[in-house]
Design an enzyme around this catalytic site. Structure first.
Site, PDB file in Angstrom:
ATOM      1  N   LYS A 202      36.441  45.426  39.166  1.00  8.97           N
ATOM      2  CA  LYS A 202      37.651  44.909  38.522  1.00  8.97           C
ATOM      3  C   LYS A 202      38.329  46.049  37.771  1.00  8.97           C
ATOM      4  O   LYS A 202      37.727  46.677  36.907  1.00  8.97           O
ATOM      5  CB  LYS A 202      37.292  43.776  37.568  1.00  8.97           C
ATOM      6  N   LYS A 256      39.261  43.345  42.601  1.00  4.14           N
ATOM      7  CA  LYS A 256      40.400  42.776  41.872  1.00  4.14           C
ATOM      8  C   LYS A 256      41.159  43.879  41.162  1.00  4.14           C
ATOM      9  O   LYS A 256      40.516  44.682  40.501  1.00  4.14           O
ATOM     10  CB  LYS A 256      39.863  41.766  40.864  1.00  4.14           C
TER      11      LYS A 256
HETATM   12  C1  PBG Z   1      39.936  37.788  32.113  1.00  5.41           C
HETATM   13  C2  PBG Z   1      40.544  37.579  33.453  1.00  5.41           C
HETATM   14  C3  PBG Z   1      41.752  38.130  33.839  1.00  5.41           C
HETATM   15  C4  PBG Z   1      42.027  37.654  35.111  1.00  5.41           C
HETATM   16  C5  PBG Z   1      40.986  36.809  35.488  1.00  5.41           C
HETATM   17  N1  PBG Z   1      40.054  36.778  34.441  1.00  5.41           N
HETATM   18  C6  PBG Z   1      42.693  39.009  33.090  1.00  5.41           C
HETATM   19  C7  PBG Z   1      42.207  40.209  32.422  1.00  5.41           C
HETATM   20  O1  PBG Z   1      41.182  40.779  32.759  1.00  5.41           O
HETATM   21  O2  PBG Z   1      42.888  40.604  31.477  1.00  5.41           O
HETATM   22  C8  PBG Z   1      43.273  38.000  35.867  1.00  5.41           C
HETATM   23  C9  PBG Z   1      43.698  37.085  36.941  1.00  5.41           C
HETATM   24  C10 PBG Z   1      45.111  37.255  37.371  1.00  5.41           C
HETATM   25  O3  PBG Z   1      45.841  38.162  36.931  1.00  5.41           O
HETATM   26  O4  PBG Z   1      45.523  36.457  38.211  1.00  5.41           O
HETATM   27  N2  PBG Z   1      38.601  37.692  31.993  1.00  5.41           N
END
Ligand code: PBG
Length: 332
Positions: A202, A256
């Site tokens: 991520k 991601k």
């Molecule tokens: C936070 C989380 C995020 C997303 C999923 N879980 C945002 C972040 O890490 O700030 C993003 C999902 C999206 O942008 O569609 N734990």
């Protein structure tokens, strides 16, 4: 591997593109509704539908409306949803205690969905940001996101979600050691069959902006997430993270964001051949939707092309806000 074709005219690659039947015959990848995981936003109340401005067509739904939307999704052949709660700011704290409240919004929504639509898999988000006064995925002490104390909190949160009946836990927090800690705790607590889909690779991405609006975390967030999420410049590190999370007990892994990271999807799927998912995140959805709504891109064509790309890159499935629309297109 790639064979050099005999020279023209022995080789005419257009021969197999000549009509739909021939194209169908040689098509290498396919997208089906069974490849889709639908991320949804839940809020308190009854008959409550709160549209998210930066995600046209997406709204936070109260549990009653969400259950009906999930029933429709199951009818379309979508096998799983992924639940994100919009938490009342009054419940946010420095130690994020609401995260492991057995009756928090997310856990109540999980129970309601598993009760009404048991055939759909419920995935939950394991990260502290919806409950954190500082907006971070981990606990903040003196301006530092502390790792080990955060992992303890994440374990409590994960156990509460498993107790509520979640089929898949999605640790999206990027703390070190959380997969192993959660897996050990699940075994000890009598949840040996709860699956973990690790957000393994991520990235610290600007593409999460609309999501943070949707869960009400944008205002709270102080600073950025670069000390725990990955540097967008890195690729080898993604393989180390995936290897690490698999060794600690993850059943599935995620890359991601999605579209800007298709190279990572391909590397992960080539290197590990384990169930691999990509998250087409909120910013990708916002970007495509804005172009569709302006008439700049053809909605169905581009939506389906953007999703098929993940299958071609080696993914087994996609988390996407387009899931119901895409399933409707696929079902004709
Ligand atoms: C936070 C989380 C995020 C997303 C999923 N879980 C945002 C972040 O890490 O700030 C993003 C999902 C999206 O942008 O569609 N734990």
């Amino acid at each position: 591997m790639a064979q050099v074709p005999p020279p023209f005219p022995a080789t005419r690659l257009r021969r197999l593109r000549r009509n739909p039947a021939l194209r169908a015959l040689v098509r290498e990848t396919a997208l089906t509704p069974a490849d889709l995981i639908w991320p949804v936003f839940v809020c308190e109340g009854r008959a409550e539908r709160a549209p998210i401005a930066s995600m046209p067509g997406v709204a936070r739904l109260s549990i009653d409306l969400l259950v009906e939307a999930v029933r429709d999704a199951a009818g379309l052949g979508i096998p799983a949803i992924c639940l994100f709660p919009y938490t009342d700011p009054a419940l946010k704290s420095d130690l994020c205690e609401e995260a492991w409240n057995p009756d928090n919004l997310s856990n109540r929504a999980t129970r309601a969905i598993k009760d009404a639509v048991p055939q759909i898999a419920v995935m939950t988000d394991v990260a502290l940001d919806p409950y954190n006064a500082a907006g971070h995925d981990g606990i903040v002490r003196d301006g530092t996101i502390v790792n080990d104390e955060s992992v303890e909190a994440l374990v409590r949160m994960a156990l509460a979600q498993a107790d509520a009946g979640a089929d898949i836990l999605g640790p999206s927090d990027m703390m070190d050691g959380r997969i192993g800690a959660i897996r050990t705790a699940l075994e000890a607590a009598g949840h040996p069959d709860t699956a973990i889909l690790s957000y393994a690779a991520k990235y610290a991405s600007g593409f999460y902006g609309p999501f943070r609006d949707a869960v009400g975390a944008s205002g709270a967030l102080k600073g950025d997430k670069k000390t725990y999420q990955m540097d967008p410049a890195n690729s080898d590190e993604a393989l180390r993270l995936v290897a690490r999370d698999l060794a600690e007990g993850a059943d599935m892994v995620m890359v991601k964001p999605g579209m800007p990271y298709l190279d990572i999807c391909r590397r992960v799927s080539d290197a590990f051949a384990v169930p691999t998912y990509a998250y087409q995140v909120s910013g990708e959805y916002a970007m495509l939707s804005a172009a569709f709504d302006n008439g700049w891109l053809a909605r169905d064509t581009v939506m389906m092309e953007s999703l098929l790309a993940f299958k071609r890159a080696g993914c087994d499935g996609i988390l996407t806000y387009f899931a119901p629309d895409a399933a409707r297109v696929l079902n004709g």
